[in-house]
Design a protein around this motif. Structure first.
Motif, PDB file in Angstrom:
ATOM      1  N   ARG A  26       2.364   3.317  -2.925  1.00  0.00           N
ATOM      2  CA  ARG A  26       1.881   2.025  -3.426  1.00  0.00           C
ATOM      3  C   ARG A  26       0.963   1.392  -2.378  1.00  0.00           C
ATOM      4  O   ARG A  26       1.360   1.112  -1.248  1.00  0.00           O
ATOM      5  N   PHE A  27      -0.263   1.173  -2.785  1.00  0.00           N
ATOM      6  CA  PHE A  27      -1.242   0.518  -1.921  1.00  0.00           C
ATOM      7  C   PHE A  27      -1.329  -0.936  -2.354  1.00  0.00           C
ATOM      8  O   PHE A  27      -1.728  -1.228  -3.490  1.00  0.00           O
ATOM      9  N   ASP A  28      -0.965  -1.855  -1.458  1.00  0.00           N
ATOM     10  CA  ASP A  28      -0.971  -3.277  -1.846  1.00  0.00           C
ATOM     11  C   ASP A  28      -2.410  -3.780  -2.002  1.00  0.00           C
ATOM     12  O   ASP A  28      -2.638  -4.701  -2.784  1.00  0.00           O
ATOM     13  N   ALA A  29      -3.361  -3.193  -1.281  1.00  0.00           N
ATOM     14  CA  ALA A  29      -4.795  -3.474  -1.503  1.00  0.00           C
ATOM     15  C   ALA A  29      -5.660  -2.603  -0.602  1.00  0.00           C
ATOM     16  O   ALA A  29      -5.437  -2.531   0.611  1.00  0.00           O
ATOM     17  N   VAL A  30      -6.628  -1.934  -1.226  1.00  0.00           N
ATOM     18  CA  VAL A  30      -7.677  -1.217  -0.484  1.00  0.00           C
ATOM     19  C   VAL A  30      -9.008  -1.798  -0.974  1.00  0.00           C
ATOM     20  O   VAL A  30      -9.275  -1.826  -2.173  1.00  0.00           O
ATOM     21  N   THR A  31      -9.836  -2.273  -0.041  1.00  0.00           N
ATOM     22  CA  THR A  31     -11.059  -2.993  -0.411  1.00  0.00           C
ATOM     23  C   THR A  31     -12.284  -2.086  -0.255  1.00  0.00           C
ATOM     24  O   THR A  31     -12.557  -1.663   0.858  1.00  0.00           O
ATOM     25  N   HIS A  32     -13.058  -1.875  -1.350  1.00  0.00           N
ATOM     26  CA  HIS A  32     -12.872  -2.303  -2.721  1.00  0.00           C
ATOM     27  C   HIS A  32     -12.454  -1.138  -3.627  1.00  0.00           C
ATOM     28  O   HIS A  32     -11.981  -1.366  -4.722  1.00  0.00           O
ATOM     29  N   ARG A  33     -12.728   0.094  -3.202  1.00  0.00           N
ATOM     30  CA  ARG A  33     -12.425   1.254  -4.047  1.00  0.00           C
ATOM     31  C   ARG A  33     -11.645   2.280  -3.247  1.00  0.00           C
ATOM     32  O   ARG A  33     -11.855   2.381  -2.028  1.00  0.00           O
ATOM     33  N   ALA A  34     -10.820   3.046  -3.941  1.00  0.00           N
ATOM     34  CA  ALA A  34     -10.058   4.068  -3.229  1.00  0.00           C
ATOM     35  C   ALA A  34      -9.806   5.269  -4.129  1.00  0.00           C
ATOM     36  O   ALA A  34      -9.566   5.120  -5.325  1.00  0.00           O
ATOM     37  N   THR A  35      -9.881   6.456  -3.533  1.00  0.00           N
ATOM     38  CA  THR A  35      -9.405   7.667  -4.203  1.00  0.00           C
ATOM     39  C   THR A  35      -8.339   8.261  -3.287  1.00  0.00           C
ATOM     40  O   THR A  35      -8.536   8.363  -2.069  1.00  0.00           O
ATOM     41  N   SER A  87      -7.874   7.348  -8.661  1.00  0.00           N
ATOM     42  CA  SER A  87      -8.813   6.403  -8.066  1.00  0.00           C
ATOM     43  C   SER A  87      -8.441   5.007  -8.522  1.00  0.00           C
ATOM     44  O   SER A  87      -7.751   4.821  -9.533  1.00  0.00           O
ATOM     45  N   HIS A  88      -8.920   4.035  -7.787  1.00  0.00           N
ATOM     46  CA  HIS A  88      -8.672   2.634  -8.163  1.00  0.00           C
ATOM     47  C   HIS A  88      -9.819   1.782  -7.662  1.00  0.00           C
ATOM     48  O   HIS A  88     -10.361   2.020  -6.589  1.00  0.00           O
ATOM     49  N   GLU A  89     -10.181   0.791  -8.459  1.00  0.00           N
ATOM     50  CA  GLU A  89     -11.203  -0.156  -8.046  1.00  0.00           C
ATOM     51  C   GLU A  89     -10.644  -1.565  -8.151  1.00  0.00           C
ATOM     52  O   GLU A  89      -9.943  -1.900  -9.114  1.00  0.00           O
ATOM     53  N   GLY A  90     -10.986  -2.382  -7.159  1.00  0.00           N
ATOM     54  CA  GLY A  90     -10.470  -3.754  -7.123  1.00  0.00           C
ATOM     55  C   GLY A  90      -9.754  -3.939  -5.806  1.00  0.00           C
ATOM     56  O   GLY A  90      -8.618  -3.475  -5.652  1.00  0.00           O
ATOM     57  N   GLY A  91     -10.416  -4.609  -4.875  1.00  0.00           N
ATOM     58  CA  GLY A  91      -9.955  -4.607  -3.487  1.00  0.00           C
ATOM     59  C   GLY A  91      -8.854  -5.574  -3.144  1.00  0.00           C
ATOM     60  O   GLY A  91      -8.472  -5.695  -1.977  1.00  0.00           O
ATOM     61  N   PHE A  92      -8.306  -6.284  -4.145  1.00  0.00           N
ATOM     62  CA  PHE A  92      -7.333  -7.326  -3.837  1.00  0.00           C
ATOM     63  C   PHE A  92      -6.085  -7.235  -4.706  1.00  0.00           C
ATOM     64  O   PHE A  92      -5.332  -8.187  -4.814  1.00  0.00           O
ATOM     65  N   LEU A  93      -5.897  -6.083  -5.342  1.00  0.00           N
ATOM     66  CA  LEU A  93      -4.727  -5.902  -6.198  1.00  0.00           C
ATOM     67  C   LEU A  93      -4.106  -4.538  -5.933  1.00  0.00           C
ATOM     68  O   LEU A  93      -4.798  -3.608  -5.521  1.00  0.00           O
ATOM     69  N   PRO A  94      -2.791  -4.421  -6.171  1.00  0.00           N
ATOM     70  CA  PRO A  94      -2.095  -3.177  -5.840  1.00  0.00           C
ATOM     71  C   PRO A  94      -2.262  -2.079  -6.892  1.00  0.00           C
ATOM     72  O   PRO A  94      -2.640  -2.350  -8.034  1.00  0.00           O
ATOM     73  N   VAL A 130      -0.421   2.093  -7.762  1.00  0.00           N
ATOM     74  CA  VAL A 130       0.538   3.121  -7.346  1.00  0.00           C
ATOM     75  C   VAL A 130      -0.034   4.488  -7.684  1.00  0.00           C
ATOM     76  O   VAL A 130      -0.479   4.717  -8.813  1.00  0.00           O
ATOM     77  N   ALA A 131      -0.049   5.384  -6.702  1.00  0.00           N
ATOM     78  CA  ALA A 131      -0.423   6.768  -6.956  1.00  0.00           C
ATOM     79  C   ALA A 131       0.874   7.550  -7.185  1.00  0.00           C
ATOM     80  O   ALA A 131       1.739   7.587  -6.308  1.00  0.00           O
ATOM     81  N   ASP A 132       1.003   8.143  -8.368  1.00  0.00           N
ATOM     82  CA  ASP A 132       2.204   8.923  -8.685  1.00  0.00           C
ATOM     83  C   ASP A 132       2.065  10.286  -8.006  1.00  0.00           C
ATOM     84  O   ASP A 132       1.269  11.126  -8.438  1.00  0.00           O
ATOM     85  N   VAL A 133       2.833  10.479  -6.943  1.00  0.00           N
ATOM     86  CA  VAL A 133       2.711  11.717  -6.168  1.00  0.00           C
ATOM     87  C   VAL A 133       3.916  12.638  -6.364  1.00  0.00           C
ATOM     88  O   VAL A 133       4.100  13.610  -5.622  1.00  0.00           O
TER      89      VAL A 133
END
Ligand code: BDP
Length: 603
Positions: free
Chosen positions: A90-99, A109-116, A118-121
């Motif tokens: 669970r990433f509480d926030a990565v600014t602004h995009r993350a894979t 992947s996720h976009e939105g740097g201020f919201l959490p 969860v990557a299902d691993v």
């Protein structure tokens, strides 16, 4: 399956291990990472603290201003007995995009740097072994994304951002990373809503789970005594003689939701809730049926060294200063904050206007950078932007809906509302978000100085008007301030004459001030002048009954882009960036500790 944004907890059936600390970090200016296998391992990297914005750790400007892809890597051990459970990062926030990659395999992947997110691993991990997580981040700005801005390429080939907003584009893994494990059959979300009946209250709840077993809901008071219990995925918990949550007088119950299978606990989730109602009645903001007056701040998540990273120590200090100042509220300008901020607000009884990062939706917002004079809502970027905007409002409400402190949703900051093209956009976004909050809290947006009762086309949409106004600073400043006061009074008189039937809260007003600069008589930038500006606004607030709140801009000085309008950042704080008081802080301490919560209540 829809992702769960429940804040991680630890109990007999759930685990949460923070992966904060030193990670490995690399810039990827030319984008070689994917071809060179960085998803598996970063060949040359430096140590980087998490959570933190990477920018201010570097001593060279190319690194501080870096715009583009960047990578993080961390090794972590996964115990064998995690197997058979749901395992997530669970990433509480990565600014602004993350894979996110685990051992080279792309997870999501996720976009939105201020919201959490969860990557299902669960299926990607090697159990009983060490694993590697790699995050490919990106901090570019565009008109198709939130917050809005441009990314340009300099003649030397380096990229830079041109934000349409006034805060530094601090980037990286800004909030904590958690390795969580959950039961396969589990609770994924819950909602609460309240009705008050005399001294009693009903807590209406719903729970979503991944399975068919029933849910038991147990409500405990602050002493841990069970006050109500119910079986069912939805139901009502009746509380006799309820202790209500109130502004600066919080009372929290603990709601425990449990899935059981005969005598075994399949899953359990507990959270603090506050019983209270929020209603806008005419020009009143009512909490538990009582009129409240908001005193407080527009803030930023911003501090020296780690930029926009969440820091519990800074947050604790900020809450101490807000309490001392007599404040009772703040706006999470201009993005949703770390979840721990709302937990603290719940406990301390602050009211929060929760804002999504829809900032810069106005071409003139690029005025720091030579803005363009055209309709923002006419641009070709609107369709993709709208989808992201809706996505982020949805996640913000999903994440924060159960916090008693959250009393309103701010869907935009200072958008262009003077052009006809804005109307269909507002119509759509307000319609789409209408039913997201089970408590139907007020939805609103802040209006810039261009957007007045005469010019704005979108005044039907908000439940409360939020006004950002700068006479005394951006116009009618210095010795002309008396004209600024007269002008704002004229504007307020027009609202009064319109028969206004919604509250106005001033969510921004203030003056840039260099701490320690004194002058008699005052000049702009001196501490004396800041107090004069704030006194002028206070006179106006005290004159109009429908002004139901004042949130000064800003709580503390904060970092922005460099430019001829900013001396190493925005200096409108009533505290410095290192949280020391300017004269204005003492002004508010005196003013606000003397203003009662029900100031201007229609008796
Ligand atoms: C307002 C913006 C805010 C700025 C402020 C200012 O909403 O983000 O920091 O002006 O200029 O327009 O200080």
């Amino acid at each position: 399956m829809e992702q769960s944004l429940l804040y991680p907890v630890v109990n007999a059936v759930r685990t949460d291990q923070k992966l904060d600390g030193l990670w490995r970090f690399s810039f990827d200016a030319v984008g070689v990472g994917p071809q060179e296998g960085w998803a598996k391992h970063l060949p040359k990297a430096v140590d980087m603290p998490v959570p933190a914005s990477f920018n201010d750790f570097f001593t060279d400007k190319d690194a501080r201003e870096y715009t583009g892809d960047f990578w993080y890597e961390k090794k972590f051990f996964v115990p064998a007995d995690y197997q058979g459970r749901f395992v997530g990062l669970r990433f509480d926030a990565v600014t602004h995009r993350a894979t996110i990659y685990v051992d080279g395999v792309k997870i999501r992947s996720h976009e939105g740097g201020f919201l959490p997110f969860v990557a299902d691993v669960t299926d990607a991990l090697h159990y009983g072994e060490e694993n590697t997580v790699v995050v490919q981040g990106n901090n570019e700005l565009s008109r198709e994304a939130l917050p809005a801005g441009d990314t340009i390429t300099l003649k030397n080939g380096k990229k830079m951002v041109r934000p349409f907003f006034d805060f530094y584009n601090y980037s990286g893994i800004n909030r904590s990373v958690h390795l969580i494990t959950l039961p396969v059959e589990r609770i994924t979300d819950y909602t609460t809503d309240f009705t008050l009946a005399g001294a009693d209250a009903d807590v209406h709840y719903t729970v979503t789970t991944t399975g068919d077993h029933d849910v038991v809901a147990v409500l405990r008071d602050a002493d841990g005594q069970v006050v109500a219990e119910n079986t069912g995925k939805q139901g009502t918990l009746h509380v006799t003689d309820a202790h209500l949550w109130n502004v600066r007088a919080a009372y929290l119950y603990t709601l425990t939701l449990r899935i059981t299978n005969d005598t075994t606990i399949v899953d359990e989730y507990s959270a603090e809730i506050g019983i209270r109602t929020i209603k806008i009645v005419g020009t009143e903001i009512q909490v538990n049926g009582q009129s409240v007056y908001l005193k407080g701040f527009g803030r930023h998540e911003d501090s020296p060294f780690a930029g926009r990273a969440f820091d519990l120590n800074v947050e604790k200090k900020d809450f101490s200063l807000m309490q001392w100042s007599g404040a009772n509220s703040f706006r999470t300008s201009h993005y949703p904050y770390d979840e721990q901020v709302y937990q603290m607000a719940d406990r301390e009884g602050f009211l929060v206007i929760d804002e999504v990062p829809a900032v810069g939706f106005k071409m003139a917002a690029a005025s720091f950078l030579g803005g363009l004079n055209q309709s923002f809502f006419k641009g070709p970027w609107i369709k993709p932007l709208h989808a992201k905007h809706l996505d982020q409002i949805t996640d913000m409400i999903k994440r924060d809906k159960n916090h008693p402190s959250v009393f309103a949703w701010s869907l935009l900051n200072e958008p262009d509302t003077v052009t006809e093209e804005s109307v269909p956009y507002f119509k759509q976004i307000f319609a789409e978000t209408k039913d997201l909050d089970p408590q139907s809290r007020p939805r609103t947006f802040s209006l810039s100085e261009d957007d007045t009762i005469e010019t704005s086309k979108d005044l039907d949409f908000p439940d409360i008007y939020l006004l950002n106004r700068y006479p005394g600073w951006y116009h009618y400043a210095g010795y002309q301030i008396s004209d600024g006061e007269a002008g704002l009074r004229e504007e307020m008189d027009k609202w009064a004459a319109s028969g206004i039937n919604k509250p106005i809260v001033f969510t921004e007003f203030g003056a840039d001030t260099e701490a320690g600069l004194h002058k008699l008589p005052s000049v702009m930038w001196s501490e004396e002048y800041q107090v004069e500006v704030l006194e002028m606004f206070s006179r106006i607030f005290d004159s109009y009954p429908f002004i139901k709140g004042e949130q000064v801009w800003n709580f503390a000085d904060f970092q922005t882009v460099e430019g001829n309008m900013r001396v190493n950042g925005n200096k409108k704080g009533i505290f410095t960036r290192d949280r020391q008081p300017k004269a204005a802080a003492f002004f508010y301490h005196k003013r606000w500790t003397n203003i009662p919560l029900d100031y201007k209540a229609q008796k």
